[in-house]
Write a protein that holds these residues in place. Structure first.
Motif: not given
Length: 208
Positions: A86-89, A109-111, A115-116
């Motif tokens: 859930l947190g990853g989504a 942007r990929r990095t 990170n997010y």
């Protein structure tokens, strides 16, 4: 007319030396009237097998059912995985918005997206893992405090105490809110898991 298997064979090369007239083939299919079938291949009576017992091996003197302590490991691990997903989504969705607003592209942007995802996923996994650890530990304490008695009151009590303890450092009001949330979630879980028993108990009274 008696049929004999001696005339047959495998590809005509191997001829078995038995037939219907062989006394060894006259094996009764039942051990006695009213009893279970006797296996003609293994030559034992299945009535001696305790088929009503669970088909798994347990330690001598151990319970046949997993208790709260054993279930706690799977609950903690499952909640960590759910929190990470859930947190990853959420992190991916937030990262897409933030990087698009900042005008990032390509490797940058990929990095930032990675990170997010990692930051939000680990934070949610830690939070739900701590909650599951509190719930499992408090459930075990209630179980042993009540003389190893397991029922729905342990689940509701553990959920309520988990909410109180998790928000205990945020002030009295938030602590009470956490207790109410824990009580509501645990009561909803008990109602869902015991829906068949509740329907059987109260359905005939109200003609449901």
């Amino acid at each position: 007319m008696n049929m004999d298997n001696r005339s047959g064979g495998i590809l005509g090369l191997v001829r078995p030396s038995y037939g219907t007239s062989d006394p060894g083939m006259n094996v009764p299919l039942t051990s006695s009237p009213g009893m279970s079938q006797l296996s003609p291949y293994l030559n034992f009576d299945p009535a001696y097998l305790q088929t009503s017992q669970p088909e798994f091996i347990s330690l001598e003197g151990a319970s046949q059912k997993r208790g709260r302590f054993e279930l706690g490991f799977s609950q903690i691990g499952g909640m960590c995985l759910i929190g990470a997903g859930l947190g990853g989504a959420q992190g991916l969705y937030r990262g897409i918005q933030e990087t698009a607003a900042a005008g990032h592209a390509g490797k940058i942007r990929r990095t930032q997206l990675i990170n997010y995802i990692m930051k939000r996923g680990s934070a949610s996994a830690n939070m739900l893992g701590v909650v599951a650890f509190m719930y499992s530990g408090l459930g075990c304490l209630l179980y042993y405090a009540r003389g190893s008695h397991e029922d729905d009151f342990n689940t509701i009590g553990a959920g309520t105490l988990t909410g109180l303890l998790y928000k205990s450092t945020a002030g009295l009001r938030k602590c009470a809110v956490g207790g109410v949330v824990g009580l509501a979630l645990s009561a909803a879980f008990v109602a869902f898991s015991s829906r068949d028993k509740l329907k059987e108990q109260y359905g005939s009274r109200y003609n449901y």
